[in-house]
Design a protein around this motif. Structure first.
Motif, PDB file in Angstrom:
ATOM      1  N   ASN A  42       0.828  -1.271  -0.139  1.00  0.00           N
ATOM      2  CA  ASN A  42      -0.002   0.007   0.179  1.00  0.00           C
ATOM      3  C   ASN A  42       0.757   1.414  -0.002  1.00  0.00           C
ATOM      4  N   ASP A  43       2.154   1.220   0.146  1.00  0.00           N
ATOM      5  CA  ASP A  43       3.106   2.177   0.158  1.00  0.00           C
ATOM      6  C   ASP A  43       4.284   2.045  -0.781  1.00  0.00           C
ATOM      7  N   TYR A  44       4.201   1.081  -1.724  1.00  0.00           N
ATOM      8  CA  TYR A  44       5.399   1.007  -2.529  1.00  0.00           C
ATOM      9  C   TYR A  44       5.873   2.074  -3.458  1.00  0.00           C
ATOM     10  N   GLN A  45       5.034   3.363  -3.222  1.00  0.00           N
ATOM     11  CA  GLN A  45       5.711   4.481  -4.035  1.00  0.00           C
ATOM     12  C   GLN A  45       6.735   5.300  -3.385  1.00  0.00           C
ATOM     13  N   ASN A  46       6.821   4.893  -2.157  1.00  0.00           N
ATOM     14  CA  ASN A  46       7.682   5.628  -1.244  1.00  0.00           C
ATOM     15  C   ASN A  46       8.691   4.889  -0.805  1.00  0.00           C
ATOM     16  N   ILE A  57       9.171   1.574 -10.394  1.00  0.00           N
ATOM     17  CA  ILE A  57       7.790   2.368 -10.590  1.00  0.00           C
ATOM     18  C   ILE A  57       7.907   2.943 -12.095  1.00  0.00           C
ATOM     19  N   ASN A 108       4.092  -1.631 -14.282  1.00  0.00           N
ATOM     20  CA  ASN A 108       2.464  -1.600 -14.131  1.00  0.00           C
ATOM     21  C   ASN A 108       2.560  -2.288 -12.569  1.00  0.00           C
ATOM     22  N   ASN A 109       2.178  -1.508 -11.672  1.00  0.00           N
ATOM     23  CA  ASN A 109       1.963  -1.907 -10.480  1.00  0.00           C
ATOM     24  C   ASN A 109       0.606  -1.774  -9.673  1.00  0.00           C
ATOM     25  N   GLU A 110      -0.513  -1.517 -10.503  1.00  0.00           N
ATOM     26  CA  GLU A 110      -1.762  -1.187 -10.052  1.00  0.00           C
ATOM     27  C   GLU A 110      -2.221  -2.732  -9.658  1.00  0.00           C
TER      28      GLU A 110
END
Length: 229
Positions: free
Chosen positions: A142-146, A152, A156-158
């Protein structure tokens, strides 16, 4: 998609006609049994997602109606794991999503060979219902962007957090194997089978992340059959 469904319908109708015709010529055989084994699966995403094969299990019961002249019908009720395992190449990240289905394949059953050792081929439609799912990851999905170093860009990571949209799965399955008759009413089977899904796991509308998310599974099973008639 419509052409594939039309082909499946024609095959089922042709097989049904052959079984009805054969019933007037040959003595029938009825068997029940069970099977268990392993699965190797992927989900075919569009746009694509890098993956490797996900290992799982399958087990269930089987019913077989066969004619003396090599043709018959095979139906099974299986519990089976499928899903996907993401490939992060050289990055130290791991992610798997396992989907557990109850599945009902109804197949043409064709046999050849001797009385003691037979080869067989199974093919037909299959439908499944999702019982549950589980996710395993060594990072916070739920926080892979950080997360430092998480891929990224150009990936595709959705799918990491998307909920399953369609609990009913359907497709076509085909397999081949060997049957070894131990006694008159007892036999053992070894089969390899391939399943190609036609239904999407996630939503496939224009606003959704993926236009396709269909399952593909390879199964290897050992089975036991007992002849009732």
């Amino acid at each position: 998609m419509k052409k594939i469904k039309d082909i499946i319908l024609v095959l089922i109708l042709c097989f049904s006609f052959s079984v009805v015709k054969a019933q007037t010529l040959y003595e029938s055989r009825v068997s029940i049994g069970g099977k268990a084994g392993m699965t190797m699966s992927k989900v075919m995403f569009s746009p694509s997602v890098p993956q490797s094969m996900l290992m799982g299990y399958t087990a269930g019961i089987a019913f077989r109606y066969a004619e003396e002249k090599n043709f018959g019908l095979m139906a099974e009720l299986n519990m089976s794991q499928s899903g996907w395992k993401e490939d992060f190449e050289d990055e130290p990240f791991e992610y798997t999503r396992k989907l557990t289905y109850v599945r009902l394949p109804i197949m043409t059953h064709i046999t050849f060979g001797s009385h003691k050792v037979k080869g067989f081929f199974n093919a037909g439609p299959e439908v499944g219902f999702l019982l549950g799912e589980s996710t395993s990851a060594n990072f916070d999905v739920n926080d892979y962007q950080n997360i430092e170093g998480f891929p990224i860009v150009n990936r595709n990571n959705e799918q990491l957090t998307l909920p399953v949209k369609n609990k009913i799965d359907y497709g076509i399955t085909a397999g081949a194997g060997m049957e070894f008759v131990a006694k008159q009413k007892h036999s053992f089977t070894l089969e390899g089978r391939f399943y190609y899904g036609l239904g999407n796991v996630f939503g496939s509308r224009k606003k959704d992340a993926f236009s396709a998310s269909t399952g593909m599974t390879i199964m290897v099973t050992l089975g036991y059959m007992y002849r009732l008639k």
